[in-house]
Design a protein around this motif. Sequence first.
Motif, PDB file in Angstrom:
ATOM      1  N   GLN A 123      -4.319   9.796 -30.803  1.00 25.44           N
ATOM      2  CA  GLN A 123      -3.060   9.106 -30.418  1.00 25.44           C
ATOM      3  C   GLN A 123      -1.800   9.410 -31.200  1.00 25.44           C
ATOM      4  O   GLN A 123      -0.979   9.520 -30.680  1.00 25.44           O
ATOM      5  N   ILE A 175      -0.377  12.557 -29.951  1.00 28.87           N
ATOM      6  CA  ILE A 175       0.414  12.716 -28.854  1.00 28.87           C
ATOM      7  C   ILE A 175       1.536  12.105 -29.162  1.00 28.87           C
ATOM      8  O   ILE A 175       2.738  12.372 -28.554  1.00 28.87           O
ATOM      9  N   ALA A 176       1.847  10.829 -29.895  1.00 29.52           N
ATOM     10  CA  ALA A 176       3.025  10.359 -30.249  1.00 29.52           C
ATOM     11  C   ALA A 176       3.898  11.099 -30.855  1.00 29.52           C
ATOM     12  O   ALA A 176       5.298  11.208 -30.305  1.00 29.52           O
ATOM     13  N   MET A 194       4.064  14.542 -30.746  1.00 31.15           N
ATOM     14  CA  MET A 194       4.496  15.446 -29.752  1.00 31.15           C
ATOM     15  C   MET A 194       5.392  14.850 -28.891  1.00 31.15           C
ATOM     16  O   MET A 194       6.481  15.678 -28.510  1.00 31.15           O
ATOM     17  N   ASP A 195       5.153  13.814 -28.474  1.00 34.62           N
ATOM     18  CA  ASP A 195       6.269  13.144 -27.325  1.00 34.62           C
ATOM     19  C   ASP A 195       7.567  12.898 -27.941  1.00 34.62           C
ATOM     20  O   ASP A 195       8.558  13.334 -27.120  1.00 34.62           O
ATOM     21  N   GLU A 196       7.436  12.589 -29.206  1.00 34.73           N
ATOM     22  CA  GLU A 196       8.786  12.437 -29.868  1.00 34.73           C
ATOM     23  C   GLU A 196       9.664  13.814 -30.071  1.00 34.73           C
ATOM     24  O   GLU A 196      10.787  13.862 -30.105  1.00 34.73           O
ATOM     25  N   MET A 209       9.019  16.698 -28.400  1.00 34.95           N
ATOM     26  CA  MET A 209       9.411  17.181 -27.127  1.00 34.95           C
ATOM     27  C   MET A 209      10.660  16.274 -26.331  1.00 34.95           C
ATOM     28  O   MET A 209      11.207  16.670 -25.236  1.00 34.95           O
ATOM     29  N   LYS A 210      10.886  15.059 -26.840  1.00 35.44           N
ATOM     30  CA  LYS A 210      11.909  14.147 -26.086  1.00 35.44           C
ATOM     31  C   LYS A 210      13.434  15.074 -25.776  1.00 35.44           C
ATOM     32  O   LYS A 210      13.640  14.929 -24.784  1.00 35.44           O
ATOM     33  N   ALA A 268      12.771  17.631 -22.946  1.00 34.50           N
ATOM     34  CA  ALA A 268      12.533  17.051 -21.668  1.00 34.50           C
ATOM     35  C   ALA A 268      13.870  16.652 -21.309  1.00 34.50           C
ATOM     36  O   ALA A 268      14.210  16.690 -19.849  1.00 34.50           O
ATOM     37  N   ASP A 269      14.720  15.850 -21.882  1.00 34.72           N
ATOM     38  CA  ASP A 269      16.084  15.480 -21.410  1.00 34.72           C
ATOM     39  C   ASP A 269      16.711  16.562 -21.138  1.00 34.72           C
ATOM     40  O   ASP A 269      17.724  16.609 -20.130  1.00 34.72           O
TER      41      ASP A 269
END
Length: 299
Positions: free
Chosen positions: A64, A67-68, A70-72, A74-75, A78-79
């Motif tokens: 978990q 993933i958190a 990586m999301d931060e 890649m943000k 992604a934008d």
Amino acid sequence: MAEINLELVATKTVAGSLETNIEQLERYVDTKLEEYKPELYAGDADSARKDRAEINNGIKALSQKRIAIMDELMKPFADFEARCKALEAKMKTASGALDRIVKDKEQKEKEQKRADIELEWQNRNFNLFALEKIFDSRWLNKTCKMSEVRRGMDEAIERTYKDLKTIERFGSDAETLKAHYLDTLDIGETLDYGEELEKNRKKVAQEAAEREIREHEQKLDEQRRGLQEEQKIEASVNRMSALVSAALEEEPKPETELPPKAEEKTFALTVRTTQTQMMCIKDYLCKSGIEYECREIVF
């Protein structure tokens, strides 16, 4: 109108700057797992079940968190991707509107060129088949000159006359094969079709000859059976006459008395034979003292 000049520039990029405690966790896990070796749980399933749950919980927590992070991480990317795609969509909409104008003009040019091509075809006064039989869609391209189109038409016409001349060697089938060729414009396939016609004609002729022989044999068999029936009837009548004479006790006639002359009858017999065989028949009839009248007829 000024040219669109788009140059996407990255004003700040940081590659490989992610800093974590992954090395510390790797050392900790490698050390900690020494306490969970299977041989340490011999006969103690309850302890194994409890420690297994602890390890699984650790796996879940690590996953978990990974993933958190990586999301931060890649943000921003992604934008950035979303905004680029939005710009591309706007530009595609504008390009599509201009594309319709361009294609409308190209379509009109093709229609005009098609009309010019049809006029060229009409000027050749060639009526064996329609233009559509040899029309090449590439003729409508801008890169294809009218000189190439005219050359293609002339070559097709010349090839057609040459192929039709080749077909004439099939004799009686030539007209049928010419019609077939003008429908397909395929000389190879047409010649194959001609050979098939010739084979079928031979088969039909052979069947007709065999049928004539078969029907002739059947006719002879019928004649033989008819003659046999007549002979049986005559023999039966003779036997009956002999019995009647014996019953009436007819006196025998003197040997010197000539037998009564048999009643003469006239028969008509039609035969199909050769001239030589007919001469033999006439000779037999003459030697047998039989009068006859012979005339040739057409079956």
